[in-house]
Design an enzyme around this catalytic site. Sequence first.
Site, PDB file in Angstrom:
ATOM      1  N   GLU A   1       0.837  -1.207   0.000  1.00 20.75           N
ATOM      2  CA  GLU A   1       0.000   0.000   0.000  1.00 20.75           C
ATOM      3  C   GLU A   1       0.868   1.252   0.000  1.00 20.75           C
ATOM      4  OE1 GLU A   1      -3.279   1.982   3.090  1.00 20.75           O
ATOM      5  OE2 GLU A   1      -1.799   0.525   3.794  1.00 20.75           O
TER       6      GLU A   1
ATOM      7  N   LYS B   1      -9.446   2.144  -2.511  1.00 21.85           N
ATOM      8  CA  LYS B   1      -9.857   1.693  -1.183  1.00 21.85           C
ATOM      9  C   LYS B   1     -11.232   2.264  -0.841  1.00 21.85           C
ATOM     10  CE  LYS B   1      -8.209   1.315   3.587  1.00 21.85           C
ATOM     11  NZ  LYS B   1      -7.154   1.702   4.550  1.00 21.85           N
TER      12      LYS B   1
ATOM     13  N   CYS C   1      -5.072  -2.726   3.272  1.00 19.64           N
ATOM     14  CA  CYS C   1      -4.825  -2.540   4.701  1.00 19.64           C
ATOM     15  C   CYS C   1      -6.004  -2.942   5.558  1.00 19.64           C
ATOM     16  CB  CYS C   1      -4.422  -1.079   4.942  1.00 19.64           C
ATOM     17  SG  CYS C   1      -3.760  -0.763   6.601  1.00 19.64           S
TER      18      CYS C   1
END
Length: 403
Positions: A168, A225, A280
């Site tokens: 990420e 995300k 994440c």
Amino acid sequence: APFAVLFLSVGLGLFWALAAALARRARLPALGFVASFTALEWLRGVIFTGFPWAMTGHVWIGTPPDQLAALAGPSGLSLMALLAAALPVMWRWLGLVASGVMLALAFGFGLWRLGQPMPGDRDVTLRLVQPNAEQSLKWDQALADEFLGRLLDLTAEGMPADLTLWPETAVPFMLEYAPTVADLVVAASNGRPVVAGIQREEAGRYYNSLRILEGEGEERVRYDKAHLVPFGEYIPFGDLAYDWFGLRAFAAQAGATYSAGPGPMVLDLGPMGKVLPLICYEAIFPRFVNAAPERADWMLQATNDAWFGVWTGPFQHFAQARLRAVEQGLPLVRVANTGVTAVVDARGRVVAALPFGRMEALDAALPGALPPTPYARWGDGPVLLLLAGLGLLALRRPRRNAH
């Protein structure tokens, strides 16, 4: 932000307090506590965007009983742990025996499932790149070239992999402002696809993205995300604060925080199969994974856990991600900035991993997938029904004799 630690602790503690308060009203308080605690723990993972970190059932991760997550998810594991503790309280020696039998059955089921044949690996070689960029230095402009160089060097080592994976926000440049970076990436991979964590900007909004580059630097597909970290990646009602009061520091639309993507996606990578990307924090939410629009062949978690330092955070985060593999019957590939970088098979076993805190790359095969598990099909519904039944049983008053 010390105040955040204080308020988070108090807020999470309220769920335990409410469970105890509800249990006091039950005819069988121990059983009432099991039902209310498990139900409120599930609610904690849902309400106010959710925070299912460190659930009771996570104590089973890495042991044979964690295979029950394929049937009942993390709430099912929590229910088992709490029942095992409550039964001796309710019925003493008989309860102790019942608790022991239940745990023995859980271990037996887990060992049986772990002993079943596994599907073969896919004919794909993955390269997991762990650049080990310290969080305090990661965004230092003077070191940007060095950190990009680590990623490129590790990607170019030896024979090119079929698919290379970067963590990420691994790239300290944005392709919109530094388009030559894409050329450097595909040159290092010999034109083969690279899944890279690279932020992006569109119409004044910024996104935490995974971008797949290949060929001559073209972007094949990307994922933004969707489940952002409150107060970390966005401020709740930040856009309203900008619209009403002009406070841009909290607003995604002014470029001060991230904007959320549309939701979970499954990306078709051709010979590499269909992948469910998780950036994440998204990997700790079983409901988010279950909400994917179609079944993937594998899951990819790209994360930057460097801000946890060397404390327990990265290892807790990895353990929770492992449980998604058990729940779904899908392999999980995890690539992290400083670690834990690992490949997990479809029953949650670690089959390859890099040492924590090392700048290194890992070449590994992609494990095969199992058929959809009961949890993948039905989610938390069966456990919630069971909790409702236990709650009613705990509250039920005994009938009075007519005489």
